[in-house]
Write an enzyme that holds these catalytic residues in place. Structure first.
Site, PDB file in Angstrom:
ATOM      1  N   PHE A  95      26.847  -0.168   0.885  1.00  0.00           N
ATOM      2  CA  PHE A  95      25.548  -0.151   0.224  1.00  0.00           C
ATOM      3  C   PHE A  95      24.409  -0.308   1.228  1.00  0.00           C
ATOM      4  O   PHE A  95      23.381   0.367   1.125  1.00  0.00           O
ATOM      5  CB  PHE A  95      25.504  -1.290  -0.803  1.00  0.00           C
ATOM      6  CG  PHE A  95      24.182  -1.460  -1.495  1.00  0.00           C
ATOM      7  CD1 PHE A  95      23.869  -0.722  -2.616  1.00  0.00           C
ATOM      8  CD2 PHE A  95      23.254  -2.371  -1.022  1.00  0.00           C
ATOM      9  CE1 PHE A  95      22.649  -0.873  -3.262  1.00  0.00           C
ATOM     10  CE2 PHE A  95      22.027  -2.542  -1.649  1.00  0.00           C
ATOM     11  CZ  PHE A  95      21.727  -1.790  -2.787  1.00  0.00           C
ATOM     12  N   TYR A 146       2.369  -4.590   4.550  1.00  0.00           N
ATOM     13  CA  TYR A 146       2.527  -3.697   3.407  1.00  0.00           C
ATOM     14  C   TYR A 146       3.995  -3.342   3.212  1.00  0.00           C
ATOM     15  O   TYR A 146       4.531  -3.399   2.089  1.00  0.00           O
ATOM     16  CB  TYR A 146       1.704  -2.418   3.591  1.00  0.00           C
ATOM     17  CG  TYR A 146       2.014  -1.379   2.532  1.00  0.00           C
ATOM     18  CD1 TYR A 146       1.511  -1.515   1.243  1.00  0.00           C
ATOM     19  CD2 TYR A 146       2.845  -0.292   2.808  1.00  0.00           C
ATOM     20  CE1 TYR A 146       1.812  -0.593   0.256  1.00  0.00           C
ATOM     21  CE2 TYR A 146       3.163   0.631   1.829  1.00  0.00           C
ATOM     22  CZ  TYR A 146       2.640   0.481   0.554  1.00  0.00           C
ATOM     23  OH  TYR A 146       2.962   1.399  -0.418  1.00  0.00           O
TER      24      TYR A 146
END
Length: 418
Positions: free
Chosen positions: A289, A172
């Site tokens: 980032f 998931y």
């Protein structure tokens, strides 16, 4: 006065908040010039700032054309995620919509105007986003379309089943976050700001996403329960309670914390991969980032570990702590030192009676082996008496001013935005 007492207990937070406000923020996240952008791109960046707190600023700090590619990638996946989250869409409509969503990138007029979600503007004005998608170089389009397709199929799969095993938990998290890490890595390489290996090593990129997603799922237990969502794997929580919701009951707090500690131990297994991944990055804007969310995540797990508050309310890292992490996490040695610091903090809190204590100690040992800093940790946290005195004086004089820092700064330093 409670705010003042909190700051006095962490004088380094005061110093870094002031440094952040007085220009340090721009050293990490340079201001982007939007005046030269076309109307469509300006609209996309406006949507980016409206729908993301944590990622908007660092996306806009990326170099060159990569910035636009990542902005569009984020908005496409935000639109897809908005469909998944919208409980007003019937399953028989939502499932094929998720599975086919990537095809709308090439349909100039497609939009969806029936969403009830707060971020519905990215669906209502999807033609602007898809137009800017089609303006990207084909190498970027191919990555974004492929990841959107795979993510939509995975989301549809888990709409109709629960997360039972730990393997399914990983699956998931792969669909909703690991694929994001893989897609971003492929974009980094496609831009030529990073070597091809960054985009090719999907296992490491997947771990980057899984570490962030598991941290969010662990931290957000109570919020998800209140909204009727369950993401903790049954294989784990069923050893501690009959129902996942039972962990929030006061009488079950001891076993609830044990379950929490086991899941945090599971998440920590991704840290060595995270450090290996970050060590390969060469471009400073890409490094910032990638690194900032990861250090926010380890600090969040350290705050959550063995903490009953996860089942009673919201656990957040301090604002000044988040600012310090942002400003420090600019190179691999600093990130290793940060990881080392927080796993040591977790280690000191391991209860001898915790069922997962041995596993937690083992995974921390593996993280120590790859994150042991080359210089003493004290160098990051040593403050002279003069510094401490000045910091406390600044706290006494400035606490009210600091409590009204700009909204943009306030929003960005909130860790864990999806």
């Amino acid at each position: 006065m409670e705010l003042l007492r909190k700051w006095l207990g962490h004088p380094e937070d005061i110093y870094n908040l002031l440094r952040f406000k007085m220009g340090g923020y721009r050293a990490v996240v340079p201001r982007m010039d939007t005046d030269s952008l076309g109307c469509g791109l300006r609209t996309c960046y406006r949507y980016l700032n409206q729908t993301s707190r944590s990622f908007a600023a660092v996306i806009q700090a990326l170099d060159g054309e990569l910035r636009h590619a990542v902005c569009i990638f984020y908005l496409v996946l935000r639109a897809l995620d908005t469909v998944e989250d919208d409980m007003s869409i019937p399953l028989d409509v939502k499932v094929p919509m998720l599975q086919e969503f990537h095809s709308h990138l090439y349909q100039p007029d497609w939009k969806f105007t029936e969403s009830k979600e707060k971020d519905r503007q990215v669906l209502e004005d999807f033609p602007t986003i898809s137009m800017e998608f089609r303006n990207l170089s084909k190498v970027y389009q191919d990555v974004i379309s492929d990841i959107c397709h795979k993510m939509g199929v995975g989301m549809a799969e888990f709409l109709e089943k629960e997360v039972d095993s730990q393997n399914e938990w990983d699956k998931y998290c792969h669909y909703v976050a690991g694929l994001v890490g893989i897609g971003l890595s492929r974009l980094f390489s496609a831009s030529e700001l990073e070597d091809s290996i960054v985009g090719q090593d999907t296992d490491l990129a997947n771990s980057m996403g899984l570490f962030l997603q598991k941290t969010n799922i662990i931290r957000d237990y109570l919020e998800d329960q209140l909204e009727g969502r369950e993401f903790w794997p049954r294989e784990v929580w069923s050893r501690y309670a009959k129902k996942l919701s039972d962990l929030a009951k006061p009488e079950n707090i001891d076993v609830a914390v044990q379950c929490l500690n086991e899941l945090i131990t599971n998440a920590l297994h991704h840290v060595p991969d995270v450090l290996t991944y970050l060590s390969r990055l060469k471009n400073q804007s890409v490094f910032n980032f990638c690194a900032i969310p990861q250090v926010m995540a380890i600090a969040t797990l350290a705050a959550c570990y063995n903490n009953q508050q996860v089942f009673r309310g919201v656990v957040k890292i301090r604002k000044g702590q988040a600012v310090t992490l942002m400003m420090d996490a600019t190179n691999i040695q600093a990130v290793k030192a940060i990881m080392y610091q927080y796993v040591e903090e977790i280690y000191q809190k391991i209860p001898s009676t915790d069922p997962s204590s041995n596993k937690t100690q083992q995974v921390i040992a593996s993280i120590r082996a790859v994150s042991l800093p080359s210089s003493p940790m004290a160098s990051r946290h040593h403050y002279s008496p003069i510094y401490l005195s000045c910091a406390m004086l600044l706290a006494a004089l400035s606490w009210q001013y600091l409590s009204t820092l700009s909204k943009a700064t306030e929003e960005y330093v909130q860790a864990g935005d999806n």
